[in-house]
Design a protein around this motif. Structure first.
Motif, PDB file in Angstrom:
ATOM      1  N   GLN A 473       0.836  -1.203   0.000  1.00  0.00           N
ATOM      2  CA  GLN A 473       0.000   0.000   0.000  1.00  0.00           C
ATOM      3  C   GLN A 473       0.872   1.255   0.000  1.00  0.00           C
ATOM      4  O   GLN A 473       0.564   2.245  -0.661  1.00  0.00           O
ATOM      5  CB  GLN A 473      -0.939  -0.020   1.217  1.00  0.00           C
ATOM      6  CG  GLN A 473      -2.072   0.988   1.145  1.00  0.00           C
ATOM      7  CD  GLN A 473      -2.905   0.852  -0.134  1.00  0.00           C
ATOM      8  OE1 GLN A 473      -3.344  -0.247  -0.476  1.00  0.00           O
ATOM      9  NE2 GLN A 473      -3.094   1.957  -0.868  1.00  0.00           N
ATOM     10  N   ASN A 477       0.538   4.244  -2.739  1.00  0.00           N
ATOM     11  CA  ASN A 477       0.318   5.649  -2.369  1.00  0.00           C
ATOM     12  C   ASN A 477       1.406   6.540  -2.965  1.00  0.00           C
ATOM     13  O   ASN A 477       1.130   7.599  -3.529  1.00  0.00           O
ATOM     14  CB  ASN A 477       0.308   5.814  -0.842  1.00  0.00           C
ATOM     15  CG  ASN A 477      -0.871   5.093  -0.212  1.00  0.00           C
ATOM     16  OD1 ASN A 477      -1.832   4.757  -0.907  1.00  0.00           O
ATOM     17  ND2 ASN A 477      -0.808   4.836   1.089  1.00  0.00           N
ATOM     18  N   ALA A 480       1.045   6.887  -6.616  1.00  0.00           N
ATOM     19  CA  ALA A 480      -0.108   7.720  -6.986  1.00  0.00           C
ATOM     20  C   ALA A 480       0.240   9.202  -6.880  1.00  0.00           C
ATOM     21  O   ALA A 480      -0.224  10.017  -7.679  1.00  0.00           O
ATOM     22  CB  ALA A 480      -1.296   7.386  -6.091  1.00  0.00           C
ATOM     23  N   ASN A 481       1.079   9.568  -5.892  1.00  0.00           N
ATOM     24  CA  ASN A 481       1.406  11.004  -5.792  1.00  0.00           C
ATOM     25  C   ASN A 481       2.723  11.352  -6.489  1.00  0.00           C
ATOM     26  O   ASN A 481       3.233  12.457  -6.354  1.00  0.00           O
ATOM     27  CB  ASN A 481       1.383  11.478  -4.331  1.00  0.00           C
ATOM     28  CG  ASN A 481       2.539  10.892  -3.516  1.00  0.00           C
ATOM     29  OD1 ASN A 481       3.586  10.545  -4.073  1.00  0.00           O
ATOM     30  ND2 ASN A 481       2.350  10.787  -2.209  1.00  0.00           N
TER      31      ASN A 481
END
Ligand SMILES: Cc1cc2nc3c(=O)[nH]c(=O)nc-3n(C[C@H](O)[C@H](O)[C@H](O)COP(=O)(O)OP(=O)(O)OC[C@H]3O[C@@H](n4cnc5c(N)ncnc54)[C@H](O)[C@@H]3O)c2cc1C
Length: 544
Positions: A473, A477, A480-481
Motif C-alpha cells: 500500500q 500511495n 499515486a502522488n
C-alpha cells in the motif's frame, strides 16, 4: 486386475530405467527422441492427450499411484527412505507433511509414468527439487504424492559448447563443486543449499547476475514431462513458447522439468566475498549505501544483498550485508560506502567461489516460516530512503508484540540494476518479468519464522500477510502522488518475483501482476500445454 497392471507398469518402468542413458557420474538422463512414439509391449508412449497406459482403469476408482507404481523408487511411510525424504526440506512446514509416498524417478520416462498415473488416480501431488522453498506445502503435501527429483543430480560439462547439463534435484553447491575443476561456474544460487530446479524455474538471483542476468537467462534448453505425459525439449528451436514462460513462471505450472542445459562461464580461482554484520544503529547508512550501489554501480563483477533481521527471544536486531566481487580483490571505490560503516564482525575475504557458496549454508532443523516479496522501483533521488525505512519500521512494528517469543522476522533487499542485470537478462532473450529497462528495482522480501513451533504458523502467516500488504500500500500511495515511479512515469506493471512470492495459499497473484502481454503468453501456454488443468487441479499452481 490391478496387481496385474501394477506388475506391468513396474516392468515398463524398469525397462525404461534400463534404456535411460547413463552418464559419467551415474546420473541417468533420458535421451529425447529415443522412445518417442515407439511401442513397448503394445503400449504406445508417449501419446499426447490420453492415458494410453491405463485404458481399462478409466471408469473405476483406482488405487493410489503409490501402489500402482510400487517399485524401488517409491517410498512409503514406515520405510527409512521415507523418513530421509521428509528430512530433506528447508522448512518443517513441508517436512512435517505426510505424503502417501515419495516417488523418486530416475528418467524422463519414469517421470512420465508418474504423471500419467496421477492423472488417472486424481490424487493431489507436488513436485520437489531441492525442497528449499520456505512456503508451506509448496513441495510436499499430506494425503497426496510427492514426485521428488533428487535422483536427477548429475552435472555433465561440455567444454565445446561451454554448457552444462544439470539435474534439478541437487543443491547449487553440488553443481559449483562439479564444475570447479573445469574452471567454470554456473549462474546459480548464492546460498549453497538452494535447490537447482525451483531456483531456475523462478528466475534465480546469483552473485553473477550483474554479469549474466537471472539464472534462468542462461538456460538454453529444458527437458521436461508435460501434464499429459509427453516428454519434450523446450529450447529456441523446439517449443520456444514453452521456453519463454519457463523463465520465471516455471514452478509447477507446465509440467516437470528433469534436466536443464545451462551456459556456464569462466570462474577465477579466487573471488572476494562474504557477509558483514552491522549494529542496528547503522541502518540508515546501510540503506543509503545499498541504494547508491544499486543506482550508480557500473561494475558488473560486484554484487550486494542487504538483510535486516530480528533475533528471537530478545529485543535485538542486526543488519547483515553480503558483498561479492568476482575477482580476488575489488577496486577500492566499489564497496566503499559499506566498508566505511563501523561493523560488528566482517567475514568478507578472498577465497574460492566454491568456499564462499559452501559457507552460505544454514541448517534450519525445526524452522517453520513463510515469506512474501514485492518489487519496488528505486526513487530518482539516491538519498531518498524513506520508503525503505518505512518497510523496516513496518516489520519492526509487526514483530514488536512477539519480542520474547520464538517468532523472528527479516527484511531483505535484493537489487536489480537496469544497466547491468536487466540489460544482461534482456540480451539473453528476456523472461516473464519483462521489467521496464528504464528503472532500477529492489525485490524486497519479508520472512516470518517460528523456531521449533509449527503451531505458530497461523500467526506468522497472518503477520506476513499484514506487513506485506502495508508495504504494498505504501508503494501504491507513493506511486499515486508521483514520489515513486508508477504509471505517471511510464511504469505500468510491477511483477512479483516468483522465488520469493507467497505461494500455496493464493496470497499473491503472480500471473496477474505480469504485464498484459506476458499474462496472455502464460495463459496461452497453460491452455496449450495443460489443457485439462492437471497441475491446476491436482498440484500447486499460480492463479490463472
Ligand atoms: C536460505 C535461502 C537462500 C536463498 N537464496 C536464493 C538466491 O540466492 N537467489 C534466488 O533467486 N533465490 C534464493 N532462494 C529462494 C529459492 O530460489 C527458492 O526457494 C527456490 O524455489 C528453491 O529451489 P528448490 O529447487 O529448492 O525448490 P523446491 O522447494 O523443491 O520447489 C519450489 C517450487 O518449485 C516447483 N518445482 C521445483 N522443481 C521443479 C521442477 N523440476 N519442475 C517443475 N516444478 C518444480 C515446486 O513444485 C515448488 O512449487 C533462497 C532460499 C532460501 C531459503
Amino acid at each position: 486386475m490391478l496387481s496385474h497392471i501394477s506388475r506391468g507398469l513396474v516392468a515398463v518402468a524398469l525397462f525404461a530405467s534400463a534404456l535411460a542413458a547413463p552418464v559419467a557420474d551415474g546420473h541417468s538422463v533420458f535421451k529425447r527422441g529415443f522412445l518417442d512414439g515407439v511401442t513397448l509391449k503394445n503400449i504406445t508412449l508417449p501419446y499426447r492427450g490420453s492415458l494410453p497406459l491405463f485404458p481399462s482403469l478409466k471408469s473405476s476408482p483406482p488405487d493410489s499411484a503409490c501402489k500402482i507404481l510400487q517399485a524401488n523408487y517409491t517410498y512409503v511411510p514406515g520405510e527409512t527412505e521415507y523418513a530421509t525424504e521428509q528430512n530433506r526440506y528447508y522448512s518443517i512446514l513441508n517436512g512435517n507433511d505426510k505424503p502417501r509416498c515419495f516417488i523418486t524417478p530416475t528418467s524422463g520416462l519414469e517421470v512420465s509414468l508418474a504423471i500419467q498415473t496421477l492423472a488417472l488416480t486424481k490424487e493431489r501431488f507436488r513436485v520437489k527439487s531441492g525442497g528449499h522453498n520456505h512456503n508451506a506445502n509448496v513441495s510436499s503435501v499430506s494425503d497426496g504424492i510427492v514426485i521428488s527429483l533428487e535422483r536427477f543430480a548429475g552435472v555433465v560439462y561440455d567444454a565445446k559448447t561451454k554448457t552444462a547439463e544439470v539435474g534439478p534435484g541437487q543443491a547449487w553447491i553440488d553443481v559449483v563443486r562439479a564444475l570447479a575443476p573445469y574452471g567454470v561456474a554456473p549462474v546459480g544460487g548464492r546460498f549453497g543449499d538452494v535447490g537447482v530446479g525451483g531456483f531456475l524455474l523462478g528466475g534465480g538471483i546469483s552473485f553473477r547476475s550483474n554479469q549474466f542476468g537471472w539464472g534462468a537467462s542462461n538456460v538454453v534448453s529444458y527437458k521436461m514431462v508435460l501434464p499429459d505425459g509427453t516428454i519434450v525439449t523446450a529450447s529456441a528451436d523446439e517449443n520456444c513458447d514453452l521456453l519463454d514462460v519457463l523463465k520465471g513462471a516455471g514452478n509447477a505450472q507446465f509440467g516437470v522439468v528433469y534436466s536443464f542445459t545451462l551456459k556456464v562461464y569462466p570462474q577465477t580461482s579466487q573471488i572476494w566475498g562474504g557477509t558483514v554484520n552491522y549494529p542496528l544503529s547503522a541502518g540508515d547508512d546501510i540503506l543509503k549505501a545499498t541504494q547508491a550501489y544499486t543506482k550508480y554501480n557500473t561494475d558488473p563483477k560486484a554484487h550486494v544483498f542487504t538483510i535486516y533481521t530480528s533475533i528471537p527471544l530478545n529485543n535485538l536486531g542486526l543488519w547483515v550485508v553480503g558483498l561479492f566481487y568476482d575477482a580476488p580483490t575489488p577496486p577500492p571505490n566499489v564497496f566503499e560506502n559499506f566498508t566505511k560503516i563501523a561493523n560488528i564482525s566482517d567475514g568478507v575475504k578472498t577465497q574460492s567461489y566454491t568456499d564462499l557458496v559452501a559457507s552460505l549454508i544454514f541448517k534450519t532443523e525445526g524452522t517453520s516460516g513463510d515469506w512474501c516479496s514485492e518489487l519496488l522501483p528505486i526513487p530518482k533521488d539516491a538519498n531518498a530512503i524513506s520508503p525503505l525505512k518505512y518497510l523496516v519500521d513496518t516489520l519492526e512494528k509487526t514483530q514488536a508484540p512477539y519480542v520474547n517469543s520464538f517468532v523472528s522476522s527479516s527484511f531483505v533487499l535484493h537489487t536489480v540494476s537496469k544497466s547491468l542485470m536487466l540489460k544482461q537478462a534482456k540480451q539473453r532473450g528476456g523472461d516473464v518479468y519483462d521489467l521496464n529497462p528504464n528503472f532500477d528495482y529492489y525485490i524486497w522480501q519479508y520472512t516470518f519464522t517460528a523456531l521449533n513451533d509449527p503451531a505458530l504458523q497461523g500467526t506468522t502467516r497472518k503477520l506476513l500477510a499484514d506487513a506485506t500488504q502495508t508495504g504494498r500500500q505504501m508503494y501504491l500511495n507513493l506511486a499515486a502522488n508521483g514520489t515513486l515511479p508508477g504509471p505517471w512515469q511510464g511504469l505500468y506493471h510491477l511483477p512479483l518475483y516468483s522465488n520469493y512470492v507467497c505461494i500455496g495459499q493464493g496470497e499473491q497473484d503472480l500471473v496477474g501482476r505480469l504485464s498484459i502481454a506476458k499474462q496472455a503468453q502464460v495463459k496461452l501456454a497453460k491452455l496449450k500445454y495443460d489443457p485439462k488443468g492437471l497441475f491446476t487441479k491436482q498440484s500447486l499452481s499460480y492463479k490463472l
